[in-house]
Design a protein around this motif. Sequence first.
Motif, PDB file in Angstrom:
ATOM      1  N   PHE A  74       0.814  -1.224   0.000  1.00 29.44           N
ATOM      2  CA  PHE A  74       0.000   0.000   0.000  1.00 29.44           C
ATOM      3  C   PHE A  74       0.845   1.269   0.000  1.00 29.44           C
ATOM      4  N   GLY A  75       2.126   1.124   0.398  1.00 32.51           N
ATOM      5  CA  GLY A  75       3.019   2.275   0.367  1.00 32.51           C
ATOM      6  C   GLY A  75       3.271   2.808  -1.043  1.00 32.51           C
ATOM      7  N   MET A  76       2.931   2.002  -2.061  1.00 30.52           N
ATOM      8  CA  MET A  76       3.150   2.450  -3.436  1.00 30.52           C
ATOM      9  C   MET A  76       2.016   3.342  -3.942  1.00 30.52           C
ATOM     10  N   LEU A  77       0.913   3.379  -3.188  1.00 28.10           N
ATOM     11  CA  LEU A  77      -0.227   4.199  -3.618  1.00 28.10           C
ATOM     12  C   LEU A  77       0.093   5.673  -3.440  1.00 28.10           C
ATOM     13  N   PRO A  78      -0.565   6.534  -4.203  1.00 29.50           N
ATOM     14  CA  PRO A  78      -0.345   7.970  -4.013  1.00 29.50           C
ATOM     15  C   PRO A  78      -0.771   8.390  -2.603  1.00 29.50           C
ATOM     16  N   ASP A  79      -0.124   9.420  -2.073  1.00 28.73           N
ATOM     17  CA  ASP A  79      -0.464   9.920  -0.737  1.00 28.73           C
ATOM     18  C   ASP A  79      -1.943  10.268  -0.661  1.00 28.73           C
ATOM     19  N   GLY A  80      -2.567   9.862   0.441  1.00 26.37           N
ATOM     20  CA  GLY A  80      -3.958  10.251   0.654  1.00 26.37           C
ATOM     21  C   GLY A  80      -4.966   9.311   0.027  1.00 26.37           C
ATOM     22  N   ALA A  81      -4.509   8.368  -0.825  1.00 25.73           N
ATOM     23  CA  ALA A  81      -5.466   7.464  -1.477  1.00 25.73           C
ATOM     24  C   ALA A  81      -6.191   6.618  -0.439  1.00 25.73           C
ATOM     25  N   GLY A  82      -5.437   6.114   0.539  1.00 28.09           N
ATOM     26  CA  GLY A  82      -6.052   5.269   1.563  1.00 28.09           C
ATOM     27  C   GLY A  82      -7.023   6.043   2.427  1.00 28.09           C
TER      28      GLY A  82
ATOM     29  N   LEU B 191     -22.629  -5.730  -2.190  1.00 23.74           N
ATOM     30  CA  LEU B 191     -21.317  -6.093  -2.705  1.00 23.74           C
ATOM     31  C   LEU B 191     -21.024  -5.414  -4.048  1.00 23.74           C
ATOM     32  N   ASP B 192     -22.042  -5.389  -4.925  1.00 27.60           N
ATOM     33  CA  ASP B 192     -21.840  -4.825  -6.269  1.00 27.60           C
ATOM     34  C   ASP B 192     -21.494  -3.347  -6.194  1.00 27.60           C
ATOM     35  N   ARG B 193     -22.154  -2.656  -5.280  1.00 25.72           N
ATOM     36  CA  ARG B 193     -21.902  -1.226  -5.119  1.00 25.72           C
ATOM     37  C   ARG B 193     -20.458  -0.977  -4.693  1.00 25.72           C
ATOM     38  N   PHE B 194     -20.006  -1.813  -3.747  1.00 26.76           N
ATOM     39  CA  PHE B 194     -18.633  -1.697  -3.249  1.00 26.76           C
ATOM     40  C   PHE B 194     -17.635  -1.911  -4.388  1.00 26.76           C
ATOM     41  N   ILE B 195     -17.893  -2.959  -5.184  1.00 24.53           N
ATOM     42  CA  ILE B 195     -16.970  -3.250  -6.282  1.00 24.53           C
ATOM     43  C   ILE B 195     -16.975  -2.100  -7.300  1.00 24.53           C
ATOM     44  N   ALA B 196     -18.172  -1.584  -7.591  1.00 20.82           N
ATOM     45  CA  ALA B 196     -18.257  -0.469  -8.546  1.00 20.82           C
ATOM     46  C   ALA B 196     -17.523   0.768  -8.015  1.00 20.82           C
ATOM     47  N   ASP B 197     -17.706   1.053  -6.705  1.00 23.33           N
ATOM     48  CA  ASP B 197     -17.015   2.209  -6.092  1.00 23.33           C
ATOM     49  C   ASP B 197     -15.502   2.060  -6.202  1.00 23.33           C
ATOM     50  N   MET B 198     -15.023   0.837  -5.883  1.00 26.03           N
ATOM     51  CA  MET B 198     -13.581   0.615  -5.910  1.00 26.03           C
ATOM     52  C   MET B 198     -13.036   0.714  -7.329  1.00 26.03           C
ATOM     53  N   LYS B 199     -13.822   0.213  -8.265  1.00 28.94           N
ATOM     54  CA  LYS B 199     -13.397   0.238  -9.648  1.00 28.94           C
ATOM     55  C   LYS B 199     -13.187   1.680 -10.107  1.00 28.94           C
ATOM     56  N   ARG B 200     -14.145   2.528  -9.721  1.00 27.02           N
ATOM     57  CA  ARG B 200     -14.046   3.929 -10.117  1.00 27.02           C
ATOM     58  C   ARG B 200     -12.890   4.638  -9.420  1.00 27.02           C
ATOM     59  N   ALA B 201     -12.724   4.317  -8.125  1.00 25.69           N
ATOM     60  CA  ALA B 201     -11.639   4.950  -7.375  1.00 25.69           C
ATOM     61  C   ALA B 201     -10.289   4.549  -7.958  1.00 25.69           C
ATOM     62  N   VAL B 202     -10.142   3.281  -8.308  1.00 23.59           N
ATOM     63  CA  VAL B 202      -8.875   2.805  -8.865  1.00 23.59           C
ATOM     64  C   VAL B 202      -8.636   3.424 -10.246  1.00 23.59           C
ATOM     65  N   ALA B 203      -9.733   3.577 -11.011  1.00 23.52           N
ATOM     66  CA  ALA B 203      -9.582   4.195 -12.331  1.00 23.52           C
ATOM     67  C   ALA B 203      -9.052   5.622 -12.206  1.00 23.52           C
ATOM     68  N   ASP B 204      -9.305   6.246 -11.059  1.00 18.54           N
ATOM     69  CA  ASP B 204      -8.864   7.624 -10.825  1.00 18.54           C
ATOM     70  C   ASP B 204      -7.436   7.717 -10.280  1.00 18.54           C
ATOM     71  N   LEU B 205      -6.876   6.575  -9.863  1.00 19.09           N
ATOM     72  CA  LEU B 205      -5.545   6.605  -9.229  1.00 19.09           C
ATOM     73  C   LEU B 205      -4.470   7.263 -10.096  1.00 19.09           C
ATOM     74  N   PRO B 206      -4.435   6.985 -11.417  1.00 17.47           N
ATOM     75  CA  PRO B 206      -3.361   7.596 -12.213  1.00 17.47           C
ATOM     76  C   PRO B 206      -3.407   9.130 -12.201  1.00 17.47           C
ATOM     77  N   ASN B 207      -4.577   9.716 -11.912  1.00 15.50           N
ATOM     78  CA  ASN B 207      -4.663  11.186 -11.904  1.00 15.50           C
ATOM     79  C   ASN B 207      -4.351  11.796 -10.549  1.00 15.50           C
ATOM     80  N   MET B 208      -4.090  10.951  -9.539  1.00 16.16           N
ATOM     81  CA  MET B 208      -3.896  11.520  -8.201  1.00 16.16           C
ATOM     82  C   MET B 208      -2.521  12.129  -8.009  1.00 16.16           C
TER      83      MET B 208
END
Lengths: 425, 295
Positions: A382-390, A408-425
């Motif tokens: 998790f240390g490889m994630l951008p600061d503040g992501a966690g 469960l589906d909502r959680f997976i959809a939320d995570m999918k979107r959050a991860v898709a945003d990681l490169p812009n953080m």
Amino acid sequence: MRKSLLKMVALSLMVLMVAGSVFGAGVQETSKDVTVNMFQLKVEIKDAIDGYAAKYSAATPGVTVKVETLGGGADYGGALKAKAQSGQMPDIFVIEGRGGYDIWKDYIADLSDQSWVADTDLAFKVDGKVYGFPVAIEGYGLAYNADILAKAGIDPATLTTRAAYEKAFQTLEAKKAQLGIDAPVSMAASVAGGMWWVAAQHNLATYWGGGLDFNDTSIIDMALNGKLDDARFLQYAKYLQLLFKYADQKILLNGSYDDQVGAFAQGKTAFLHQGNWVDPNLKQLGVTFKVGYAPHAFLDKEQKGLYLFAPSWYCVNAESPNAEAAKAFLTAMATTADGHDYMVNQAGMIPAFKSVTLQPAGQLSQALMAANAKGGNYGVFFGMLPDGAGQNVFGPIFDLFAQNQNNLDRFIADMKRAVADLPNM
Amino acid sequence: MKQSRAVNILFVAPCVFAFFMIIVIPFFFGLYYSVTDWNGVSNNVNFVGLRNFSNLANSPDFVYSFLITIAYTLINIVLINIVSFVLSLVVTSKIKRRNFYRAGFFVPYLIGGIVLGYIWQFILNNILVSLGTTYSIKFLETSFLSLPHTVIWTMAVVNTWQYAGYIMLIFVASIQSIPSSLMEAASVDGAPFISRVLHILLPMMANAFTISLFLTLTTSFKQFDMNLTLTNGGPATRFMDTPVKASQLLAMNIFNTATANRMAEAQAKAVVLFVALLVVSLIQVSVNKKKEVEM
């Protein structure tokens, strides 16, 4: 008129002088003796490291090591920035991962040529070069109360798949009254209790590294490029759902660290989702039952390893004239008997160096050390994630899933979107 | 004796120096950093124009924090001023031990926000919940701090408990400065208590309301310490289809952004907070000023 002008000039000179003495205070004194300033953030080892620094200073003529400690919720990063800005950058300081490295890289010395590098798997590396000295090994699995499991007829060695966990949780849930427990698991996920990191950092790290080679970062690399491994994440989400469902709901949704660890220590739950740093807490709370670690087995196939990582690294200030003395201090810590004694017996840590033979006192630390010797463990990335992501992104998602555990589906959809945003953080 | 210019300057200089070094200069630095990509350490600072500001409109957590801060401020202004006004009426009436009450109502203000947050967190999460479970009182069984729709109200109540005593003192001072002949004359003419309060007390206290509204407005808008220890921003809720922290007020949002080493972005948020606060409080003061009565 002329007199008042003179006074004005004198006055502004005085102001300047005051300012000069205030801001000039950061200039280093020059003397033959070298003082190595260390600035670290583990409050729990303050006395131990102060003692070791004094011992080292006494044994090494011409070198004095001074340690300053700030942590335990205090803003270490902010304080270090203030020191850097005022020209008082310490010779040895701490980073907690890639985020810290990116900020401080102008100051961080290359340690690749140090003798301890060959003795550890957990040095902080960027592009094959070593930049950080691993402070300790920390790690976690799902801690269990062996007495309760024995009473319930569950063999912890069988807990190696998600299905096995589900069966064990069901058994415990059914025998709650008989075993005197409130819930099978002591888990925390609340933003309010400041416990987002248990779920959104440590538990999520099982998805990043679980079941893979110790240094295999393929899953997190994929996430940093904005993608989840759907099949793997579905298995992970089901495991998380299981932990949430069988957790003490009050602790899960609103509990603090003390609530979470306290419930386990009082025998009110059979499992605890925490790392070996709870050893001193368990001792303090008078735990007498036997404690061990079961793996976080979220996959359909078998998983037996624990999650091991160095939570922080010492870095040497490359711009300091005392850099060599600072490096020598770290080398002594990793290679001498005194250094080993300090790390294991005084500070109660698990050293990241294979040549250390001393045994730590805590039960969970012993379990980790045994797992480390046995091998087959998983990395924590998790240390490889951008600061503040966690804290700011994943934290609320896990909190919300804990509030709506069936979605469960909502959680997976939320995570999918959050991860898709990681490169812009 | 005539004071010389130099002496005046000498007295003012330390203050001016501190004011410049601690407020004025950092303020302009802050404005500058809000249009850069500074991370808090690097000497390599690039100008990025208004990018930090335009990103804010699309970030659900910031928009949510902004809206929830406005809601919290409105609740607070109403709650604190009503409670303090009632308290001030009580302690200026002829009840016994009114000085004791005055001191008592004021004491919570002396407790620091950090400590106060922890105390109330314990009351709300542990005491009330265990009362609820023991006596099976349904609505007490889950903590008010763990539900997204009650958490802001709970914070406002705690803040009122802390701040009402202070505003009460301002009201008390204002009530005492009103000539008693006014109230007595009205009372002799047969005006009931309610109309005396509405038609004499309230208009005469308009200047106190200018101050109290300003204070409650600005402190609520900038609320941080109690927010951090009482709720830490939690629990999570859904806004613009994204999970966000239900009680993360603006100041805490800025803090969390800054501690994630996104200094420039945090600074841009701080500039937005500053401008919003400036505009709202200027409007408030000028509206209130018009209502004040000259003696």
